[in-house]
Design an enzyme around this catalytic site. Structure first.
Site, PDB file in Angstrom:
ATOM      1  N   GLY A   1     -11.072  -3.274  -2.019  1.00  0.00           N
ATOM      2  CA  GLY A   1     -11.784  -2.352  -2.802  1.00  0.00           C
ATOM      3  C   GLY A   1     -12.402  -3.020  -4.098  1.00  0.00           C
ATOM      4  O   GLY A   1     -13.294  -2.561  -4.592  1.00  0.00           O
ATOM      5  N   GLU A   2     -11.930  -4.219  -4.516  1.00  0.00           N
ATOM      6  CA  GLU A   2     -12.065  -4.683  -5.897  1.00  0.00           C
ATOM      7  C   GLU A   2     -13.126  -6.006  -5.886  1.00  0.00           C
ATOM      8  O   GLU A   2     -13.702  -5.979  -6.861  1.00  0.00           O
ATOM      9  CB  GLU A   2     -10.867  -5.119  -6.875  1.00  0.00           C
ATOM     10  CG  GLU A   2     -10.003  -3.782  -7.056  1.00  0.00           C
ATOM     11  CD  GLU A   2      -8.737  -4.090  -7.717  1.00  0.00           C
ATOM     12  OE1 GLU A   2      -7.734  -3.375  -7.591  1.00  0.00           O
ATOM     13  OE2 GLU A   2      -8.607  -5.097  -8.312  1.00  0.00           O
ATOM     14  N   ALA A   3     -12.967  -6.529  -4.639  1.00  0.00           N
ATOM     15  CA  ALA A   3     -13.658  -7.700  -4.689  1.00  0.00           C
ATOM     16  C   ALA A   3     -15.349  -7.650  -5.104  1.00  0.00           C
ATOM     17  O   ALA A   3     -15.801  -8.528  -5.888  1.00  0.00           O
ATOM     18  CB  ALA A   3     -13.639  -8.351  -3.304  1.00  0.00           C
TER      19      ALA A   3
ATOM     20  N   ILE B   1     -15.743  -7.606  -8.746  1.00  0.00           N
ATOM     21  CA  ILE B   1     -15.392  -8.585  -9.547  1.00  0.00           C
ATOM     22  C   ILE B   1     -16.363  -9.600  -9.533  1.00  0.00           C
ATOM     23  O   ILE B   1     -16.627 -10.242 -10.305  1.00  0.00           O
ATOM     24  CB  ILE B   1     -13.864  -9.100  -9.095  1.00  0.00           C
ATOM     25  CG1 ILE B   1     -12.856  -7.943  -9.577  1.00  0.00           C
ATOM     26  CG2 ILE B   1     -13.546 -10.335  -9.753  1.00  0.00           C
ATOM     27  CD1 ILE B   1     -11.580  -8.071  -8.858  1.00  0.00           C
TER      28      ILE B   1
END
Lengths: 264, 139
Positions: free
Chosen positions: B98-100, B103
């Site tokens: 979910g964060e890639a 980032i």
């Protein structure tokens, strides 16, 4: 939202008669209802103009396009007649807000509100349009008097706006990325009275940019407009842009409007 | 990425993201997570920012009229792909996805922008005026 009395008259005369006490006319509601929801505006009475047939309609005559005050932006943008006779105006209307705003927002409401970043005031000023009310005719040059201020008297009702057809014209705006209002919007028109350049979004009210008009009178080219250094005094600085950036964008948007007008 | 030096407007023409999330249980959902993260990160890099009045502390970007969220027409269609190295720390061999997107996209955007402008630094959001000043050497 504070409570209010609501009237929906069927004629212009009935609307004027209903304008009693602390009242406001309701057109498309795209500015007024938002302000009421934020409690920035409250009136004892709203007079809804939506049921008045005589305020709608678009008439194209030789050299003149007359648009009823309650015509929506979508109606103007999609009108085959306006697209043929005055395409710059149809394109301007088609660039206002988003489809939902365009289905409800009206020409009369837009210019009566006189938001400093609204698009229509630039067209009214650049084309030398006439604002027709239920009391008189007001020249476009005299209509916009300040921040959210117009020459309208209390209770006076815009019924239509009459636009002279220019030889060539275009409107280009740089959109403020959040609201998509004009950060700087420039309407350039070759009118019977010469070149007119009207700027919205950059100051407290729409204005004509004389230096660019003079440059284009000499040479109606994008380069001539781009070369003009517009002064930043009296222009807005806000969280979206400084006055210096707005000044630079006036020349850039004007040059793009000239290019668009020449390309027709 | 294209930068218009006359206005400072920046458009992302193409964006490619290749991630390794281990085994993909539902590839469609994973793609959705990446797309959402990319949109969020590009919004941070290009558009979003809270602005406060320096004297009163009043939040000036108080609504969507002033706080710029990314919209579909601010973004290109993303090219998303994966390599698969199964995670050795859980039975499914999966990793969080979910964060890639959020980032990786801000530095990718700012690196491309500083490369295009020939400058060393560009704060976020890279508003049109900031880019215009850098592109035209206006202080």
């Amino acid at each position: 939202m504070y409570t209010f009395d609501y009237q929906r008259p069927a004629s212009t005369a009935a609307a004027a008669a209903a304008f009693q006490g602390e009242a406001r006319y309701l057109a498309g509601g795209q500015s007024l209802v938002q302000a009421m929801k934020l409690r920035l505006s409250s009136s004892e009475r709203l007079v809804d103009l939506g049921g008045i047939a005589e305020l709608k309609g678009i008439t194209v005559a030789p050299g003149q396009v007359t648009i009823g005050a309650m015509s929506t932006h979508a109606a103007v943008a999609n009108s085959a007649e306006v697209r043929k006779a005055l395409p710059a105006l149809a394109e301007l209307a088609g660039g206002i807000g988003d489809p939902m705003v365009r289905n409800m927002g009206t020409l009369g409401g837009s210019i009566a509100n006189a938001d400093p970043a609204a698009d229509y005031p630039a067209a009214v000023l650049a084309l030398g349009a006439t604002v027709i009310t239920n009391q008189r005719r007001i020249a476009g040059e005299a209509f916009f008097t300040g921040l959210y201020e117009t020459a309208l008297k209390p209770g006076e009702l815009i019924t239509a706006v009459s636009f002279p057809v220019p030889a060539k014209a275009a409107y280009i705006k740089y959109k403020q990325p959040a609201s998509r209002f004009a950060l700087v919007g420039v309407f350039v028109a070759q009118t019977s009275g010469g070149v007119r350049v009207a700027v919205t979004g950059a100051a407290g009210s729409v204005f004509r940019c004389q230096p660019i008009e003079a440059a284009l009178a000499g040479s109606f080219t994008p380069e001539a407009a781009k070369a003009v250094k517009v002064g930043a005094d009296d222009l807005n600085t806000d969280l979206h842009a400084s006055a210096a950036y707005r000044a630079a964008m006036i020349s850039v948007m004007a040059s793009r409007a000239v290019a668009a007008a020449l390309a027709r | 990425m294209e930068v218009d030096p006359e206005t400072g407007r920046t458009t992302v023409e193409k964006f490619t993201a290749v991630d390794d999330f281990g085994n993909l249980v539902n590839p469609l959902i994973v793609a959705g997570q990446v797309h959402g993260g990319l949109a969020q990160g590009l919004g941070q890099a290009m558009l979003e920012g809270c602005v406060y009045d320096s004297r009163s502390g009043q939040l000036l970007t108080g609504s969507s009229m002033d706080y710029t969220m990314p919209r579909a027409d601010d973004l290109p269609n993303f090219v998303v792909d994966h390599t698969v190295t199964p995670c050795t720390h859980n039975p499914l061999g999966v990793k969080g996805c979910g964060e890639a997107g959020a980032i990786g996209s801000p530095p990718a955007f700012i690196n491309a922008l500083t490369d295009a402008l020939g400058v060393k630094d560009m704060p976020m959001p890279a508003t049109a005026e900031r880019v215009w000043r850098a592109a035209n050497n206006v202080a």
